[in-house]
Motif scaffolding. Structure first.
Motif, PDB file in Angstrom:
ATOM      1  N   ASP A  65      -5.464  11.371  20.237  1.00  0.00           N
ATOM      2  CA  ASP A  65      -6.870  11.116  20.579  1.00  0.00           C
ATOM      3  C   ASP A  65      -7.806  11.753  19.562  1.00  0.00           C
ATOM      4  OD1 ASP A  65      -6.067   9.770  22.859  1.00  0.00           O
ATOM      5  OD2 ASP A  65      -6.190  11.567  24.127  1.00  0.00           O
ATOM      6  N   ARG A  66      -7.454  12.932  19.098  1.00  0.00           N
ATOM      7  CA  ARG A  66      -8.299  13.634  18.129  1.00  0.00           C
ATOM      8  C   ARG A  66      -8.311  12.897  16.788  1.00  0.00           C
ATOM      9  NH1 ARG A  66      -9.471  18.888  20.023  1.00  0.00           N
ATOM     10  NH2 ARG A  66      -8.236  19.464  21.848  1.00  0.00           N
ATOM     11  N   VAL A  67      -7.168  12.331  16.408  1.00  0.00           N
ATOM     12  CA  VAL A  67      -7.113  11.547  15.177  1.00  0.00           C
ATOM     13  C   VAL A  67      -7.966  10.297  15.313  1.00  0.00           C
ATOM     14  CG1 VAL A  67      -5.611  10.186  13.662  1.00  0.00           C
ATOM     15  CG2 VAL A  67      -4.856  12.438  14.475  1.00  0.00           C
ATOM     16  N   ARG A  68      -7.896   9.644  16.478  1.00  0.00           N
ATOM     17  CA  ARG A  68      -8.667   8.411  16.696  1.00  0.00           C
ATOM     18  C   ARG A  68     -10.179   8.679  16.724  1.00  0.00           C
ATOM     19  NH1 ARG A  68      -6.880   2.829  17.041  1.00  0.00           N
ATOM     20  NH2 ARG A  68      -4.599   2.937  17.160  1.00  0.00           N
ATOM     21  N   GLU A  69     -10.578   9.894  17.081  1.00  0.00           N
ATOM     22  CA  GLU A  69     -12.003  10.222  17.024  1.00  0.00           C
ATOM     23  C   GLU A  69     -12.510  10.152  15.585  1.00  0.00           C
ATOM     24  OE1 GLU A  69     -12.461  14.016  18.831  1.00  0.00           O
ATOM     25  OE2 GLU A  69     -11.942  13.315  20.856  1.00  0.00           O
ATOM     26  N   LEU A  70     -11.647  10.518  14.644  1.00  0.00           N
ATOM     27  CA  LEU A  70     -12.019  10.475  13.231  1.00  0.00           C
ATOM     28  C   LEU A  70     -11.811   9.089  12.632  1.00  0.00           C
ATOM     29  CD1 LEU A  70     -10.446  13.834  12.003  1.00  0.00           C
ATOM     30  CD2 LEU A  70     -12.880  13.328  12.220  1.00  0.00           C
ATOM     31  N   PHE A  71     -10.750   8.429  13.070  1.00  0.00           N
ATOM     32  CA  PHE A  71     -10.391   7.110  12.538  1.00  0.00           C
ATOM     33  C   PHE A  71     -10.183   6.166  13.721  1.00  0.00           C
ATOM     34  CE2 PHE A  71      -8.958  10.303   9.503  1.00  0.00           C
ATOM     35  CZ  PHE A  71      -9.511   9.839   8.321  1.00  0.00           C
ATOM     36  N   PRO A  72     -11.263   5.577  14.221  1.00  0.00           N
ATOM     37  CA  PRO A  72     -11.190   4.771  15.453  1.00  0.00           C
ATOM     38  C   PRO A  72     -10.183   3.628  15.389  1.00  0.00           C
ATOM     39  CG  PRO A  72     -13.461   5.258  14.891  1.00  0.00           C
ATOM     40  CD  PRO A  72     -12.645   5.703  13.731  1.00  0.00           C
ATOM     41  N   ASP A  73      -9.927   3.078  14.223  1.00  0.00           N
ATOM     42  CA  ASP A  73      -8.963   1.983  14.102  1.00  0.00           C
ATOM     43  C   ASP A  73      -7.532   2.487  13.928  1.00  0.00           C
ATOM     44  OD1 ASP A  73     -10.994   0.084  14.271  1.00  0.00           O
ATOM     45  OD2 ASP A  73     -11.329   0.101  12.099  1.00  0.00           O
ATOM     46  N   VAL A  95      -5.203  13.583   7.407  1.00  0.00           N
ATOM     47  CA  VAL A  95      -5.687  14.284   8.588  1.00  0.00           C
ATOM     48  C   VAL A  95      -4.482  15.001   9.181  1.00  0.00           C
ATOM     49  CG1 VAL A  95      -5.472  12.128   9.940  1.00  0.00           C
ATOM     50  CG2 VAL A  95      -6.717  14.078  10.890  1.00  0.00           C
ATOM     51  N   ALA A  96      -4.588  16.318   9.287  1.00  0.00           N
ATOM     52  CA  ALA A  96      -3.450  17.136   9.708  1.00  0.00           C
ATOM     53  C   ALA A  96      -3.810  17.927  10.954  1.00  0.00           C
ATOM     54  CB  ALA A  96      -3.058  18.086   8.577  1.00  0.00           C
ATOM     55  N   ASP A  97      -2.800  18.260  11.739  1.00  0.00           N
ATOM     56  CA  ASP A  97      -3.048  19.076  12.921  1.00  0.00           C
ATOM     57  C   ASP A  97      -2.811  20.549  12.602  1.00  0.00           C
ATOM     58  OD1 ASP A  97      -0.287  19.368  12.843  1.00  0.00           O
ATOM     59  OD2 ASP A  97       0.032  18.896  14.948  1.00  0.00           O
ATOM     60  N   HIS A 122      -9.020  16.483   6.467  1.00  0.00           N
ATOM     61  CA  HIS A 122      -9.455  16.571   7.863  1.00  0.00           C
ATOM     62  C   HIS A 122      -8.409  17.366   8.632  1.00  0.00           C
ATOM     63  CE1 HIS A 122     -12.376  13.333   7.081  1.00  0.00           C
ATOM     64  NE2 HIS A 122     -11.388  12.742   6.420  1.00  0.00           N
ATOM     65  N   VAL A 123      -8.852  18.242   9.524  1.00  0.00           N
ATOM     66  CA  VAL A 123      -7.940  19.018  10.360  1.00  0.00           C
ATOM     67  C   VAL A 123      -8.375  18.873  11.810  1.00  0.00           C
ATOM     68  CG1 VAL A 123      -6.985  21.295  10.874  1.00  0.00           C
ATOM     69  CG2 VAL A 123      -7.515  20.677   8.504  1.00  0.00           C
ATOM     70  N   VAL A 124      -7.408  18.533  12.672  1.00  0.00           N
ATOM     71  CA  VAL A 124      -7.671  18.435  14.114  1.00  0.00           C
ATOM     72  C   VAL A 124      -6.803  19.459  14.830  1.00  0.00           C
ATOM     73  CG1 VAL A 124      -8.291  15.989  13.972  1.00  0.00           C
ATOM     74  CG2 VAL A 124      -5.902  16.637  14.445  1.00  0.00           C
ATOM     75  N   ARG A 125      -7.216  19.822  16.020  1.00  0.00           N
ATOM     76  CA  ARG A 125      -6.479  20.819  16.781  1.00  0.00           C
ATOM     77  C   ARG A 125      -5.147  20.238  17.271  1.00  0.00           C
ATOM     78  NH1 ARG A 125      -9.020  25.091  18.297  1.00  0.00           N
ATOM     79  NH2 ARG A 125      -9.719  24.800  16.151  1.00  0.00           N
ATOM     80  N   ARG A 126      -4.083  20.984  17.105  1.00  0.00           N
ATOM     81  CA  ARG A 126      -2.765  20.531  17.532  1.00  0.00           C
ATOM     82  C   ARG A 126      -2.692  20.479  19.060  1.00  0.00           C
ATOM     83  NH1 ARG A 126       1.705  25.118  16.349  1.00  0.00           N
ATOM     84  NH2 ARG A 126       2.904  23.577  17.480  1.00  0.00           N
ATOM     85  N   GLY A 127      -1.709  19.732  19.563  1.00  0.00           N
ATOM     86  CA  GLY A 127      -1.538  19.633  21.011  1.00  0.00           C
ATOM     87  C   GLY A 127      -1.096  18.246  21.422  1.00  0.00           C
ATOM     88  N   ASP A 128      -0.878  18.069  22.713  1.00  0.00           N
ATOM     89  CA  ASP A 128      -0.400  16.787  23.221  1.00  0.00           C
ATOM     90  C   ASP A 128      -1.419  15.665  23.046  1.00  0.00           C
ATOM     91  OD1 ASP A 128       1.963  17.950  23.947  1.00  0.00           O
ATOM     92  OD2 ASP A 128       1.435  18.192  26.070  1.00  0.00           O
ATOM     93  N   ASP A 129      -2.685  16.032  22.853  1.00  0.00           N
ATOM     94  CA  ASP A 129      -3.721  15.007  22.701  1.00  0.00           C
ATOM     95  C   ASP A 129      -4.110  14.793  21.244  1.00  0.00           C
ATOM     96  OD1 ASP A 129      -4.906  17.440  22.287  1.00  0.00           O
ATOM     97  OD2 ASP A 129      -6.701  17.017  23.498  1.00  0.00           O
ATOM     98  N   LEU A 165       2.224   8.208  18.562  1.00  0.00           N
ATOM     99  CA  LEU A 165       2.158   6.848  18.030  1.00  0.00           C
ATOM    100  C   LEU A 165       0.775   6.210  18.185  1.00  0.00           C
ATOM    101  CD1 LEU A 165       5.594   5.271  19.085  1.00  0.00           C
ATOM    102  CD2 LEU A 165       4.972   6.396  16.930  1.00  0.00           C
ATOM    103  N   PRO A 166       0.022   6.512  19.252  1.00  0.00           N
ATOM    104  CA  PRO A 166      -1.301   5.893  19.367  1.00  0.00           C
ATOM    105  C   PRO A 166      -2.261   6.264  18.237  1.00  0.00           C
ATOM    106  CG  PRO A 166      -0.586   6.695  21.498  1.00  0.00           C
ATOM    107  CD  PRO A 166       0.395   7.219  20.504  1.00  0.00           C
ATOM    108  N   ALA A 167      -1.947   7.271  17.439  1.00  0.00           N
ATOM    109  CA  ALA A 167      -2.819   7.632  16.315  1.00  0.00           C
ATOM    110  C   ALA A 167      -2.757   6.592  15.204  1.00  0.00           C
ATOM    111  CB  ALA A 167      -2.420   8.997  15.758  1.00  0.00           C
TER     112      ALA A 167
END
Length: 312
Positions: free
Chosen positions: A203-211, A175-177, A193-200, A227-229
Motif C-alpha cells: 500500500d505504501r508503494v502504491r501511494e507513491l506509484f498509483p499504477d 523505492v525501498a522499504d 524513495h523509502v517507505v516504512r517496512r511492514g505487512d502494508d 505482489l499488489p505493489a
C-alpha cells in the motif's frame, strides 16, 4: 582439515569444529586457503537440515557456507585462469556434504573464483559473491530498462542492499522499504524513495506509484503480500522459490543463485563495481570459526545489518 560443521542437524549449538579430508584438485579447479567465510540465512537452514533431502552426500559432517575469501594456493591441470598462486581471491560455493565455505581449505571450479576487490579486507570480500550474484541474477531475470521503477523489500539486508545499489547504477528508480532505524542506511545505498517496512508495504508503494511499480525484488520473503505493489504485467524476483499466485500476468522469477555459481565474468563485474564504489561491502561482525554457533545465534536473533563473517 578444520571446518565448522554439524554431525547432527539442529540449532546453532549443533555447529562445532570438525575434521574433514582435503579435497583433490582436478582439471578446471582452483584450491583456496580460506581466511574468511560469510554467514548467510541459507547457512542456518542447511545447519538445521532443511536441505538434507536434496544433498547427494548423506554422510556427516555437513559444512555450510556459500561465500569464501582467502589466498589461491593451487591451480589444477588444464585450468584456464588469469590468477596465480598467492593471489587474494574470493569465491562462491555450492555446498554438498563437507564441501561448504566454513572450512580452511576448499577446491572450487575456476569459474567460481575471482580476485578479491582491491583495497577490501578478506572479511569484506567474503560478503560479496553469493549475495552479489543473487542480486545480479534477480535483476537479469527481471530485465528492467533505465527509468523503470523497482521496489525492493528487505533493502537493509545484504541481498536487498546490493539490489538497490546495482539497480540505481543501471538507471532504475528504486523505492525501498526500511524500518525507522534503517531509513538513513537505505537512503545511503541510493534508493530514491523509502517507505516504512511492514505487512502494508505494498500500500505504501502504491501511494507513491498509483499504477504500481514495474518490478519487485522481494528480499524480505513477503511473497503474496507484496505482489499488489507491482503493476499488471510487471515482473517479480523472489528468493525462496515462491512462484506467484498466477494473477495479473505477473512474471515471477524464483532466483536460484546456483545458476550463476560459475558465471565468472558476472562475479568479476561485481568485483570491479566494489572497487569503483558502486557496491558497499558491509561486515557487521567477525567471529573465529570456533565461534560459528554464536554467529548463527546472532544472525537468527535478527537485526544484523551487513554480514557476519567467520575467520580462519
Amino acid at each position: 582439515m578444520r571446518a565448522a560443521g554439524v554431525t547432527e542437524f539442529g540449532g546453532p549449538q549443533a555447529l562445532h569444529i570438525v575434521d574433514v579430508p582435503a579435497e583433490p584438485l582436478g582439471p578446471g579447479q582452483l584450491r583456496l586457503r580460506v581466511t574468511a567465510a560469510a554467514v548467510n540465512p541459507t547457512d542456518t537452514h542447511a545447519r538445521s537440515g532443511a536441505y538434507a533431502g536434496r544433498d547427494p552426500v548423506k554422510q556427516p559432517p555437513f559444512v555450510p557456507g556459500m561465500d569464501v575469501a582467502g589466498v589461491l594456493t593451487g591451480i589444477g591441470p588444464d585450468t584456464a585462469t588469469d590468477l596465480a598462486v598467492g593471489d587474494r581471491v574470493m569465491g562462491i560455493v555450492v555446498p554438498t556434504g563437507a564441501h561448504g565455505g566454513y572450512r580452511e581449505d576448499i577446491v572450487l571450479p575456476a569459474g567460481s573464483v575471482v580476485r578479491a576487490p582491491a583495497g577490501a579486507s578478506d572479511e569484506q570480500a567474503a560478503t560479496l559473491p553469493m549475495n552479489g550474484l543473487t542480486a545480479r541474477l534477480a535483476l537479469d531475470l527481471m530485465s528492467l530498462q533505465p527509468a523503470q521503477t523497482l521496489a525492493v523489500t528487505g533493502a537493509a539486508g545484504s541481498f536487498g542492499g546490493y539490489v538497490v545499489q546495482l539497480a540505481v547504477a543501471e538507471g532504475l528508480t528504486v523505492v525501498a522499504d526500511a524500518s525507522k532505524a534503517d531509513e538513513e542506511l537505505v537512503r545511503g545505498l541510493g534508493a530514491q524513495h523509502v517507505v516504512r517496512r511492514g505487512d502494508d508495504v505494498a500500500d505504501r508503494v502504491r501511494e507513491l506509484f498509483p499504477d504500481g511499480v514495474d518490478g519487485l525484488a522481494d528480499g524480505s520473503v513477503q511473497d503474496a503480500r507484496v505482489l499488489p505493489a507491482v503493476r499488471d504485467g510487471g515482473t517479480v524476483a523472489t528468493v525462496r522459490g515462491y512462484r506467484g499466485d498466477g494473477s495479473r500476468d505477473l512474471r515471477v522469477h524464483p532466483v536460484l543463485v546456483r545458476r550463476y555459481a560459475e558465471e565468472r565474468e558476472a562475479l568479476n563485474r561485481l568485483r570491479r563495481q566494489a572497487e569503483d564504489g558502486v557496491l558497499t561491502l558491509r561486515v557487521a561482525a567477525t567471529f573465529p570459526a570456533e565461534q560459528a554457533a554464536e554467529a548463527h545465534r546472532r544472525l537468527e536473533a535478527g537485526g544484523v545489518r551487513g554480514r557476519l563473517v567467520l575467520t580462519f
